[in-house]
Design a protein around this motif. Sequence first.
Motif, PDB file in Angstrom:
ATOM      1  N   ARG A   8       0.827  -1.212   0.000  1.00  0.00           N
ATOM      2  CA  ARG A   8       0.000   0.000   0.000  1.00  0.00           C
ATOM      3  C   ARG A   8       0.858   1.257   0.000  1.00  0.00           C
ATOM      4  O   ARG A   8       0.582   2.214  -0.735  1.00  0.00           O
ATOM      5  CB  ARG A   8      -0.932  -0.014   1.212  1.00  0.00           C
ATOM      6  N   GLU A   9       1.913   1.266   0.814  1.00  0.00           N
ATOM      7  CA  GLU A   9       2.760   2.450   0.915  1.00  0.00           C
ATOM      8  C   GLU A   9       3.606   2.653  -0.336  1.00  0.00           C
ATOM      9  O   GLU A   9       3.609   3.740  -0.933  1.00  0.00           O
ATOM     10  CB  GLU A   9       3.663   2.327   2.145  1.00  0.00           C
ATOM     11  N   VAL A  10       4.324   1.611  -0.745  1.00  0.00           N
ATOM     12  CA  VAL A  10       5.223   1.752  -1.895  1.00  0.00           C
ATOM     13  C   VAL A  10       4.422   1.797  -3.197  1.00  0.00           C
ATOM     14  O   VAL A  10       4.814   2.483  -4.144  1.00  0.00           O
ATOM     15  CB  VAL A  10       6.264   0.615  -1.912  1.00  0.00           C
ATOM     16  N   GLY A  11       3.288   1.084  -3.245  1.00  0.00           N
ATOM     17  CA  GLY A  11       2.443   1.134  -4.429  1.00  0.00           C
ATOM     18  C   GLY A  11       1.925   2.535  -4.692  1.00  0.00           C
ATOM     19  O   GLY A  11       1.877   2.994  -5.839  1.00  0.00           O
ATOM     20  N   ALA A  12       1.529   3.250  -3.632  1.00  0.00           N
ATOM     21  CA  ALA A  12       1.057   4.633  -3.792  1.00  0.00           C
ATOM     22  C   ALA A  12       2.179   5.528  -4.299  1.00  0.00           C
ATOM     23  O   ALA A  12       1.971   6.418  -5.146  1.00  0.00           O
ATOM     24  CB  ALA A  12       0.520   5.149  -2.461  1.00  0.00           C
ATOM     25  N   TYR A  13       3.388   5.277  -3.812  1.00  0.00           N
ATOM     26  CA  TYR A  13       4.549   6.061  -4.257  1.00  0.00           C
ATOM     27  C   TYR A  13       4.869   5.777  -5.722  1.00  0.00           C
ATOM     28  O   TYR A  13       5.112   6.706  -6.506  1.00  0.00           O
ATOM     29  CB  TYR A  13       5.749   5.721  -3.376  1.00  0.00           C
ATOM     30  N   LEU A  14       4.847   4.512  -6.103  1.00  0.00           N
ATOM     31  CA  LEU A  14       5.085   4.146  -7.501  1.00  0.00           C
ATOM     32  C   LEU A  14       4.039   4.784  -8.410  1.00  0.00           C
ATOM     33  O   LEU A  14       4.370   5.332  -9.470  1.00  0.00           O
ATOM     34  CB  LEU A  14       5.064   2.620  -7.658  1.00  0.00           C
ATOM     35  N   GLU A  15       2.789   4.734  -7.992  1.00  0.00           N
ATOM     36  CA  GLU A  15       1.709   5.309  -8.803  1.00  0.00           C
ATOM     37  C   GLU A  15       1.914   6.816  -8.988  1.00  0.00           C
ATOM     38  O   GLU A  15       1.735   7.352 -10.085  1.00  0.00           O
ATOM     39  CB  GLU A  15       0.366   5.026  -8.135  1.00  0.00           C
ATOM     40  N   GLU A  16       2.307   7.482  -7.924  1.00  0.00           N
ATOM     41  CA  GLU A  16       2.575   8.933  -8.000  1.00  0.00           C
ATOM     42  C   GLU A  16       3.695   9.231  -8.990  1.00  0.00           C
ATOM     43  O   GLU A  16       3.588  10.145  -9.821  1.00  0.00           O
ATOM     44  CB  GLU A  16       2.956   9.440  -6.610  1.00  0.00           C
ATOM     45  N   LYS A  17       4.756   8.446  -8.933  1.00  0.00           N
ATOM     46  CA  LYS A  17       5.903   8.679  -9.803  1.00  0.00           C
ATOM     47  C   LYS A  17       5.587   8.348 -11.263  1.00  0.00           C
ATOM     48  O   LYS A  17       6.084   9.006 -12.180  1.00  0.00           O
ATOM     49  CB  LYS A  17       7.099   7.861  -9.318  1.00  0.00           C
ATOM     50  N   LEU A  18       4.768   7.323 -11.486  1.00  0.00           N
ATOM     51  CA  LEU A  18       4.360   7.012 -12.857  1.00  0.00           C
ATOM     52  C   LEU A  18       3.499   8.137 -13.426  1.00  0.00           C
ATOM     53  O   LEU A  18       3.577   8.456 -14.619  1.00  0.00           O
ATOM     54  CB  LEU A  18       3.601   5.681 -12.896  1.00  0.00           C
ATOM     55  N   GLY A  19       2.691   8.739 -12.553  1.00  0.00           N
ATOM     56  CA  GLY A  19       1.891   9.893 -12.982  1.00  0.00           C
ATOM     57  C   GLY A  19       2.769  11.042 -13.446  1.00  0.00           C
ATOM     58  O   GLY A  19       2.433  11.762 -14.416  1.00  0.00           O
ATOM     59  N   GLU A  20       3.902  11.236 -12.779  1.00  0.00           N
ATOM     60  CA  GLU A  20       4.830  12.285 -13.194  1.00  0.00           C
ATOM     61  C   GLU A  20       5.424  11.990 -14.565  1.00  0.00           C
ATOM     62  O   GLU A  20       5.638  12.907 -15.380  1.00  0.00           O
ATOM     63  CB  GLU A  20       5.940  12.431 -12.150  1.00  0.00           C
ATOM     64  N   LEU A  21       5.689  10.692 -14.847  1.00  0.00           N
ATOM     65  CA  LEU A  21       6.200  10.330 -16.174  1.00  0.00           C
ATOM     66  C   LEU A  21       5.174  10.648 -17.256  1.00  0.00           C
ATOM     67  O   LEU A  21       5.529  11.111 -18.352  1.00  0.00           O
ATOM     68  CB  LEU A  21       6.577   8.849 -16.218  1.00  0.00           C
ATOM     69  N   VAL A  22       3.910  10.398 -16.961  1.00  0.00           N
ATOM     70  CA  VAL A  22       2.843  10.710 -17.918  1.00  0.00           C
ATOM     71  C   VAL A  22       2.863  12.203 -18.248  1.00  0.00           C
ATOM     72  O   VAL A  22       2.709  12.609 -19.419  1.00  0.00           O
ATOM     73  CB  VAL A  22       1.466  10.299 -17.355  1.00  0.00           C
ATOM     74  N   ASP A  23       3.072  13.033 -17.229  1.00  0.00           N
ATOM     75  CA  ASP A  23       3.087  14.483 -17.430  1.00  0.00           C
ATOM     76  C   ASP A  23       4.318  14.951 -18.204  1.00  0.00           C
ATOM     77  O   ASP A  23       4.265  15.981 -18.896  1.00  0.00           O
ATOM     78  CB  ASP A  23       3.050  15.199 -16.074  1.00  0.00           C
ATOM     79  N   ASN A  24       5.408  14.185 -18.109  1.00  0.00           N
ATOM     80  CA  ASN A  24       6.690  14.666 -18.638  1.00  0.00           C
ATOM     81  C   ASN A  24       7.028  14.185 -20.043  1.00  0.00           C
ATOM     82  O   ASN A  24       7.951  14.730 -20.670  1.00  0.00           O
ATOM     83  CB  ASN A  24       7.827  14.259 -17.701  1.00  0.00           C
ATOM     84  N   TYR A  25       6.320  13.175 -20.547  1.00  0.00           N
ATOM     85  CA  TYR A  25       6.664  12.613 -21.854  1.00  0.00           C
ATOM     86  C   TYR A  25       5.426  12.534 -22.746  1.00  0.00           C
ATOM     87  O   TYR A  25       4.414  11.927 -22.367  1.00  0.00           O
ATOM     88  CB  TYR A  25       7.292  11.221 -21.701  1.00  0.00           C
ATOM     89  N   ASP A  26       5.536  13.125 -23.922  1.00  0.00           N
ATOM     90  CA  ASP A  26       4.396  13.175 -24.840  1.00  0.00           C
ATOM     91  C   ASP A  26       3.966  11.797 -25.318  1.00  0.00           C
ATOM     92  O   ASP A  26       2.799  11.594 -25.663  1.00  0.00           O
ATOM     93  CB  ASP A  26       4.742  14.044 -26.058  1.00  0.00           C
ATOM     94  N   PHE A  27       4.920  10.851 -25.379  1.00  0.00           N
ATOM     95  CA  PHE A  27       4.571   9.527 -25.905  1.00  0.00           C
ATOM     96  C   PHE A  27       4.068   8.576 -24.818  1.00  0.00           C
ATOM     97  O   PHE A  27       3.865   7.391 -25.075  1.00  0.00           O
ATOM     98  CB  PHE A  27       5.750   8.900 -26.675  1.00  0.00           C
ATOM     99  N   ILE A  28       3.874   9.066 -23.590  1.00  0.00           N
ATOM    100  CA  ILE A  28       3.216   8.273 -22.545  1.00  0.00           C
ATOM    101  C   ILE A  28       1.814   8.824 -22.346  1.00  0.00           C
ATOM    102  O   ILE A  28       1.637  10.017 -22.063  1.00  0.00           O
ATOM    103  CB  ILE A  28       3.998   8.309 -21.215  1.00  0.00           C
ATOM    104  N   GLU A  29       0.821   7.973 -22.511  1.00  0.00           N
ATOM    105  CA  GLU A  29      -0.567   8.429 -22.513  1.00  0.00           C
ATOM    106  C   GLU A  29      -1.194   8.434 -21.125  1.00  0.00           C
ATOM    107  O   GLU A  29      -1.897   9.378 -20.755  1.00  0.00           O
ATOM    108  CB  GLU A  29      -1.401   7.543 -23.447  1.00  0.00           C
ATOM    109  N   THR A  30      -0.981   7.371 -20.353  1.00  0.00           N
ATOM    110  CA  THR A  30      -1.618   7.275 -19.043  1.00  0.00           C
ATOM    111  C   THR A  30      -0.967   6.140 -18.253  1.00  0.00           C
ATOM    112  O   THR A  30      -0.078   5.457 -18.765  1.00  0.00           O
ATOM    113  CB  THR A  30      -3.135   7.020 -19.187  1.00  0.00           C
ATOM    114  N   HIS A  31      -1.405   5.983 -17.031  1.00  0.00           N
ATOM    115  CA  HIS A  31      -1.012   4.801 -16.252  1.00  0.00           C
ATOM    116  C   HIS A  31      -2.253   4.290 -15.537  1.00  0.00           C
ATOM    117  O   HIS A  31      -3.209   5.040 -15.290  1.00  0.00           O
ATOM    118  CB  HIS A  31       0.097   5.132 -15.245  1.00  0.00           C
ATOM    119  N   ARG A  32      -2.262   3.008 -15.223  1.00  0.00           N
ATOM    120  CA  ARG A  32      -3.394   2.434 -14.511  1.00  0.00           C
ATOM    121  C   ARG A  32      -2.929   1.207 -13.742  1.00  0.00           C
ATOM    122  O   ARG A  32      -1.891   0.610 -14.048  1.00  0.00           O
ATOM    123  CB  ARG A  32      -4.535   2.071 -15.470  1.00  0.00           C
TER     124      ARG A  32
END
Length: 406
Positions: free
Chosen positions: A316-340
Amino acid sequence: MMDEKVLSMKEYINEAEAALLHTYNRYQVVLDKGDGVYLTDIEGKKYLDFCAGIAVFALGYNNREYNDALKGQIDKVIHTSNYYYNVPVVEAAVKLKKVSGMDRVFFTNSGAEAVEGALKAARKYAFLKDGKTDHEIIAMNHSFHGRTFGALSVTGNPHYREAFEPMIGNIRFADLNDFDSVLAQVTDKTCAIILETVQGEGGIYPATGEFLKKVRALCDEKDILLILDEIQCGMGRTGEMFAWQRYGVKPDIMTTAKALGCGVPVGAFLMTEKAGAHSLASGDHGTTYGGNPLACAAVSKVLDLFEKGHIIDNVREVGAYLEEKLGELVDNYDFIETHRGLGLMQGLVFSIPVGDIINRALEKGLILINAGTNIIRFVPPLVITKENVDEMLAILTECLDEKKTS
């Protein structure tokens, strides 16, 4: 005879290509040993593992308590047969019942075999009601349940099935999270609905709570068995021991495998008392190796270590952190559409193929896998830390930057 002290990485690969059936396009690495969340190849190169043997090695590599439990059982007895009782199978079954809330357990050798048993149980349940053998099962498009004929028959990807037709009959397909599509497939012959609580190979799609509750109510109304496949998404990966527990929607039959044995080949299907008492009986199903003392010693110790190590809290703790960081990748790269995804079962969705990115990451010491051509799947050991996530992101970001400029 091959001498492992003499052969190089390339020589081992050449020997493998000459000896093994070509059903995998393997990465050009010969792995040798593991420790924690790292693997090492035969040349001594170290890799951060965010694959975990495809969601298997939940406890990480070289866990001493786990290793010692298996070594201790090997010194006692590895195999007897299901004509006799053994202590590990009883201990494993009792512990698995406790964490799942289910009532009956049948141990198998693999996830696919667990699905086979679940399908047989559902058809036998319906047969005992009306004596007919024309019952239908509803499965989901984009699902993956295994490679055996029964499991493949309910796998919702025609590409996997087409060369091996005909499959087992009377299978209908609906869409995950579209209740109307499920309702449209229901007939008076429907005996079961099978779905992954979180689709894995199909692209990391979680079922919604609303959808699961509607399907559960439908099954209750029409006395249809609900089968939930938790082979990849179960055993703590989503932040609950089993993903359906997040929604409070209990299946009649559940399948589990992968992290159940943390490397020892073992699976299981579990049933409620209602399904168990009115389906498979003596002579209906069996297995030579399933439930043997070695496999069940692994299951028993895994469940102990999950509790002792507060594994789900870590997810739960590390998964939330991973999800947050993947969200940042979505914001930073045009060729990444989303994460789920949920917990430590995440998918990063690209607008481009991801094969080259995964290969670059491997060269830099990071093991990743895909889910389809455009999704990177993250299913690391459940013992990873936030520092491991940062290490992974440093390598992945380097690969993404190279891709952006190439």
